[in-house]
Write a protein that holds these residues in place. Structure first.
Motif, PDB file in Angstrom:
ATOM      1  N   LYS A  17       1.196  -1.132   0.335  1.00  0.00           N
ATOM      2  CA  LYS A  17      -0.072   0.211  -0.204  1.00  0.00           C
ATOM      3  C   LYS A  17       1.083   1.432  -0.202  1.00  0.00           C
ATOM      4  O   LYS A  17       0.222   2.205  -0.858  1.00  0.00           O
ATOM      5  N   HIS A  18       1.727   1.148  -0.062  1.00  0.00           N
ATOM      6  CA  HIS A  18       3.087   2.461   0.088  1.00  0.00           C
ATOM      7  C   HIS A  18       3.972   2.531  -0.648  1.00  0.00           C
ATOM      8  O   HIS A  18       3.612   3.809  -1.682  1.00  0.00           O
ATOM      9  N   GLN A  74      10.747  -3.051  -2.356  1.00  0.00           N
ATOM     10  CA  GLN A  74      11.261  -1.792  -2.692  1.00  0.00           C
ATOM     11  C   GLN A  74      11.022  -0.639  -1.906  1.00  0.00           C
ATOM     12  O   GLN A  74      12.526  -0.052  -2.009  1.00  0.00           O
ATOM     13  N   CYS A  75      10.477  -0.756  -0.482  1.00  0.00           N
ATOM     14  CA  CYS A  75      10.108   0.045  -0.104  1.00  0.00           C
ATOM     15  C   CYS A  75      10.293   0.311   1.701  1.00  0.00           C
ATOM     16  O   CYS A  75      10.899   1.221   2.652  1.00  0.00           O
ATOM     17  N   SER A 106      -2.871  -3.785  -0.264  1.00  0.00           N
ATOM     18  CA  SER A 106      -4.106  -2.998  -1.596  1.00  0.00           C
ATOM     19  C   SER A 106      -4.167  -4.184  -2.042  1.00  0.00           C
ATOM     20  O   SER A 106      -3.710  -4.897  -2.810  1.00  0.00           O
ATOM     21  N   GLY A 107      -6.288  -3.630  -2.525  1.00  0.00           N
ATOM     22  CA  GLY A 107      -6.819  -4.839  -2.743  1.00  0.00           C
ATOM     23  C   GLY A 107      -6.524  -5.370  -4.576  1.00  0.00           C
ATOM     24  O   GLY A 107      -5.677  -4.268  -5.234  1.00  0.00           O
ATOM     25  N   ASN A 112      -8.009  -0.626   1.032  1.00  0.00           N
ATOM     26  CA  ASN A 112      -7.392  -0.711   1.204  1.00  0.00           C
ATOM     27  C   ASN A 112      -7.811  -0.896   2.834  1.00  0.00           C
ATOM     28  O   ASN A 112      -9.619  -0.635   2.867  1.00  0.00           O
ATOM     29  N   TYR A 113      -7.312  -2.177   3.280  1.00  0.00           N
ATOM     30  CA  TYR A 113      -8.080  -1.932   4.764  1.00  0.00           C
ATOM     31  C   TYR A 113      -7.800  -1.258   5.930  1.00  0.00           C
ATOM     32  O   TYR A 113      -6.338  -1.005   6.319  1.00  0.00           O
TER      33      TYR A 113
END
Length: 129
Positions: A17-18, A74-75, A106-107, A112-113
């Motif tokens: 998600k980031h 990656q992050c 992320s789905g 996002n939850y």
């Protein structure tokens, strides 16, 4: 530090998600009945684009397990954990599989939850499988 090479997945994708890095496919979900400190989590048969942390023994709801945290390549965000060894015979099916926390990914539809106020804050593991 060198260049990061990430695999591009095709299909219904779960991503960090980031940064949006692809992590797993919907087709590789083994169970959606897992819980983490932040709420829902999914057990995947395989994940991509992650690095592994140090092995450690953790007491979870279903017993003692040797696990490693998994991080986005990656992050560097922690996105879940991988089961290395399960002590209980009934939990051996988890070995080699990874859990991604829904709060941290992320789905496939971009969803996002968020952490719920009723989230469990003890050991993390499966409810029932």
């Amino acid at each position: 530090m060198g260049r990061v090479f990430a695999v591009t997945l095709e299909g219904k994708i779960y991503s960090c998600k980031h940064c949006g890095t692809h992590l797993a496919l919907d087709d590789d979900i083994v169970s959606k009945s897992f819980h983490s400190r932040h709420g829902k989590a999914y057990l995947f048969s395989k994940v991509a684009n992650v690095t592994l942390g140090e092995k450690e023994e953790r007491m979870m709801m279903t017993g003692s397990h040797i696990v490693v945290d998994i991080f986005c390549v990656q992050c560097g965000s922690i996105v879940g954990w991988k089961y290395e060894t399960a002590r209980e015979k009934s939990q051996k099916y988890k070995e080699g599989k990874s859990v991604l926390e829904r709060f941290k990914i992320s789905g496939p539809d971009g969803s996002n939850y968020w952490v719920s106020h009723g989230a469990h804050f003890g050991g993390s593991d499966a409810d029932d499988v």
